[in-house]
Design an enzyme around this catalytic site. Structure first.
Site, mmCIF file in Angstrom:
data_model
loop_
_atom_site.group_PDB
_atom_site.id
_atom_site.type_symbol
_atom_site.label_atom_id
_atom_site.label_comp_id
_atom_site.label_asym_id
_atom_site.label_seq_id
_atom_site.Cartn_x
_atom_site.Cartn_y
_atom_site.Cartn_z
ATOM 1 C CB CYS A 2 12.817 62.674 3.171
ATOM 2 S SG CYS A 2 13.694 63.496 1.903
ATOM 3 N NE ARG A 27 6.440 67.822 4.974
ATOM 4 C CZ ARG A 27 7.169 68.155 6.008
ATOM 5 N NH1 ARG A 27 8.377 67.692 6.131
ATOM 6 N NH2 ARG A 27 6.699 68.950 6.920
ATOM 7 C CD1 TRP A 74 11.029 63.024 -4.334
ATOM 8 C CD2 TRP A 74 13.132 63.648 -3.947
ATOM 9 N NE1 TRP A 74 11.421 63.848 -5.359
ATOM 10 C CE2 TRP A 74 12.695 64.248 -5.154
ATOM 11 C CE3 TRP A 74 14.432 63.896 -3.505
ATOM 12 C CZ2 TRP A 74 13.524 65.076 -5.904
ATOM 13 C CZ3 TRP A 74 15.257 64.720 -4.258
ATOM 14 C CH2 TRP A 74 14.783 65.297 -5.446
ATOM 15 C CG ASN A 108 14.173 61.550 5.812
ATOM 16 O OD1 ASN A 108 13.830 60.618 5.094
ATOM 17 N ND2 ASN A 108 13.328 62.217 6.578
ATOM 18 N N GLY A 109 18.205 62.046 3.807
ATOM 19 C CA GLY A 109 19.461 62.753 3.567
ATOM 20 C C GLY A 109 20.333 62.028 2.566
ATOM 21 C CD GLU A 492 6.539 81.654 -8.109
ATOM 22 O OE1 GLU A 492 7.704 81.287 -8.230
ATOM 23 O OE2 GLU A 492 5.684 81.009 -7.486
ATOM 24 C CE LYS A 496 4.468 77.757 -8.371
ATOM 25 N NZ LYS A 496 5.315 78.377 -7.454
ATOM 26 C CD GLU A 499 7.157 74.583 -9.067
ATOM 27 O OE1 GLU A 499 7.861 74.284 -8.109
ATOM 28 O OE2 GLU A 499 6.252 75.454 -8.976
ATOM 29 C CG HIS A 515 19.684 91.703 -26.215
ATOM 30 N ND1 HIS A 515 20.620 92.384 -26.950
ATOM 31 C CD2 HIS A 515 18.962 92.637 -25.558
ATOM 32 C CE1 HIS A 515 20.481 93.689 -26.738
ATOM 33 N NE2 HIS A 515 19.478 93.868 -25.898
ATOM 34 C CE LYS A 614 4.769 73.099 0.162
ATOM 35 N NZ LYS A 614 4.522 74.121 -0.860
HETATM 36 N N1 HGA Z 1 19.553 59.004 0.016
HETATM 37 C C1 HGA Z 1 18.504 58.128 0.444
HETATM 38 C C2 HGA Z 1 17.437 58.844 1.212
HETATM 39 C C3 HGA Z 1 16.828 59.946 0.412
HETATM 40 C C4 HGA Z 1 15.734 60.574 1.181
HETATM 41 O O1 HGA Z 1 15.994 61.380 2.061
HETATM 42 N N2 HGA Z 1 14.518 60.134 0.840
HETATM 43 O O2 HGA Z 1 13.373 60.465 1.454
HETATM 44 C C5 HGA Z 1 17.897 57.345 -0.704
HETATM 45 O O3 HGA Z 1 18.082 57.706 -1.878
HETATM 46 O O4 HGA Z 1 17.233 56.364 -0.432
#
Ligand code: HGA
Length: 619
Positions: A2, A27, A74, A108-109, A492, A496, A499, A515, A614
């Site tokens: 984001c 990121r 994201w 973002n959020g 870890e 890796k 991922e 087990h 990231k």
């Molecule tokens: N919840 C929002 C923003 C997600 C976010 O922070 N993206 O970078 C969405 O899904 O668009």
């Protein structure tokens, strides 16, 4: 994850916005967009491709102006699709289908009460063009707008539940961007007669080094050459103006040079000797003050450690538990932050709460820290790679690792430098508690100082690891085994591998094999074993026999003096030296290389693995 960049200027800011997004690109994101105030209205370009494609699209469409916002998304709510990409526009309930929009917004959020707000706004006649939670914010601000954008934002924000950083501008106010944060990072960049916002100062590198770290609840009104910061005063219920310090920040550019390396991850694996040396640079001896003023008093007061972290940082914390209990003799528990923050636990004010985060912005870890503090645990310390981050600002004490910018999504040098910070913490707590003799201190310091050279010697094993990776690339499953201090290293290593190569990998303490997971072992199953020459070596050898007896293929990273020799079904790479308590820092390096080269052999996008990001700034 984001990214937000916004600007108010007299020059065309589209190149700055796009460059800012590029700096945050590493990121991880799935779509991106930019919107500007142009020709008296709102214009935007959005793409599910890379920022370079967005830039091309914006150039082709002639998008250029002095006020604008940009975003890398994201997805949390709604698929990664153009119509869900930010910026979102709101045109008001009666604007009609052709209306170009009045409010432009990036976020973002996560807005948790988006369903409720959506229903309310729909009832008012707003038409939704996306499946995102974000779009409700744009409509809500539009609903409250009556000529003053700041006023509309201030009215809308108290209705939001969840976490956000937002930047917004309005068709009717050409030289103004309003931004706010609650739970997601945001900085203000102060320029000469122009101002910027960004989710990270790194996005503004080369544009301005005058940075204000906005605090939770801050709202900033950016205009040409002026800005105001306000926040809700809970006593009066009104927004009041507040002053924040402007700091000179020499933010490094995210676009670090790759040099001779194929990927940032490879570069970062090879930077570990330098990163560790830098992290130890200021350490001349062991003392609590390495963690900040007043640390001695705090360390004297606590009799327990609670480590809170996510992902790779959780595994560095899990390794530290072994050190803290065996060397500092202090009871230690390690919890995944997203679990701890929501569970009923028994708080103890004599606990040192240690958070670990590369970015210092990990949403779950910050929330877990606040939860611990709300429960009365006031002694907090962070091990963090970003000195200006929210985590460092929130914690009483800190140790800043000096890994430098980590671009690859899969963490490597941040992990090993965290381990260095955690080992120093172990020694400082041991000293305060009377468990560190001068002689032991000198021995540990000598070992720490030799670490960069020791890691360099492990990196020289790369050609042998490459040979193994060809085999691994053809597998779909792998098991990782370790014991004691090296069990978290096995975890870890498995993380890796999954991922970046997308091979399903599981790690077990070797004693657990019989087990359950032994049922998975066939000739097709590679079993990676971390085999240091420690007190558990003989036990580990027995566990390896259990695998051999079932036809499993063992791939063992063995210390030189373990007498484990290669034979049919048993492949051995010999580690250059045995390293006592610090051995996990060496043993993780070949596992990083194995994951990296296996991923390369499978042709995955190593630095930007699918679905991952990231610095995870959403819950
Ligand atoms: N919840 C929002 C923003 C997600 C976010 O922070 N993206 O970078 C969405 O899904 O668009």
């Amino acid at each position: 994850m984001c990214g937000i960049v916004g600007a108010v200027s007299q020059r065309n800011i589209v190149p700055i916005l796009v460059e800012g997004l590029k700096r945050l690109e590493y990121r991880g994101y799935d779509s991106c967009g930019v919107a500007v105030h142009q020709d008296g209205g709102l214009r935007r370009a959005r793409s599910t491709s890379r920022v370079a494609e967005l830039q091309h699209q914006a150039e082709q469409d002639g998008i250029a102006a002095g006020t604008g916002i940009a975003h890398t998304r994201w997805a949390t709510h709604g698929a990664p699709a153009v119509h869900n990409a930010h910026p979102h526009f709101s045109a008001g309930p009666n604007a009609g289908a052709d209306a170009v929009g009045r409010i432009a917004l990036v976020h973002n959020g996560i807005i948790e009460n988006h369903d409720e707000l959506r229903a309310e706004l729909k009832a008012r006649g707003y038409v939704f063009a996306s499946q995102t939670d974000t779009e409700v914010i744009a409509h809500l601000i539009d609903h409250h707008y009556s000529g003053d954008l700041l006023d509309a934002v201030q009215q809308a924000l108290p209705r939001l539940k969840g976490a956000y950083a937002v930047a917004v501008f309005c068709r009717d106010e050409p030289h103004r961007v309003v931004a706010a944060r609650e739970g997601s990072p945001l900085v203000l960049g102060v320029g000469e007669s122009e101002n910027f916002v960004a989710s990270d100062a790194m996005a503004l590198a080369g544009v301005t080094d005058q940075i204000v770290y906005l605090e939770e609840g801050d709202v900033v009104d950016l205009q040409l050459g002026r800005y105001w910061i306000s926040r809700l005063d809970t006593t009066s219920g009104r927004f009041i103006t507040v002053q924040r310090e402007v700091k000179t920040v020499h933010a490094h550019s995210g676009a670090a040079e790759l040099g001779p390396y194929r990927h940032y991850m490879q570069k970062e694996i090879f930077e570990q000797p330098v990163a560790i040396a830098n992290t130890l640079d200021a350490v001349t001896g062991i003392s609590p003050e390495l963690f900040g003023d007043g640390a001695w008093r705090v360390f004297k007061e606590v009799d327990k450690v609670l480590i809170l972290a996510c992902g790779t940082s959780y595994y560095s914390g899990s390794t530290a538990k072994y050190w803290l209990e065996s060397i500092a003799k202090i009871p230690t528990s390690v919890e995944i932050a997203s679990e701890y923050r929501y569970r009923d636990s028994v708080p103890d004010p004599k606990t040192l709460v240690v958070t670990i985060s590369q970015s210092g912005e990990t949403a779950d870890t910050i929330a877990a820290l606040k939860h611990a503090r709300a429960q009365g645990m006031k002694h907090t310390l962070t091990i963090c790679n970003v000195s200006t981050s929210a985590m460092v600002r929130e914690c009483e004490l800190a140790y800043i690792t000096r890994a430098g910018a980590e671009i690859g999504v899969a963490s490597t040098k941040a992990f090993t430098t965290q381990l260095v910070g955690l080992f120093l913490l172990t020694l400082a707590l041991a000293q305060t508690r009377g468990h560190l003799s001068d002689e032991a201190e000198a021995r540990h310091l000598k070992d720490l100082r030799h670490l960069p050279v020791a890691v360099q010697a492990v990196l020289a094993l790369e050609p042998q690891v490459i040979a193994w990776s060809e085999e691994f690339a053809r597998k779909e499953n792998a098991l990782f085994l370790g014991r004691g201090l090296h069990y978290p290293i096995a975890l870890e290593g498995a993380l890796k591998l999954k991922e970046i190569s997308y091979i399903h990998a599981e790690a077990y303490p070797a004693g657990e094999l019989k087990h359950g997971p032994l049922a998975l072992v066939t000739a097709e199953m590679p079993v990676v074993t971390v085999a240091p020459n420690d007190a558990l070596l003989e036990k580990l050898k027995s566990n390896m026999q259990e695998v051999r007896a079932r036809g499993g293929q063992l791939y063992v990273f063995a210390d030189g003096d373990t007498a484990i020799e290669s034979e049919a079904g048993l492949h051995v790479i010999r580690m250059p030296e045995h390293y006592g308590a610090l051995s996990p820092i060496l043993h993780v390096v070949p596992l990083q290389l194995l994951a990296y080269h296996t991923a390369c052999a499978r042709g995955t996008d190593v630095d930007k693995p699918r679905n991952l990001a990231k610095s995870v700034t959403v819950e």
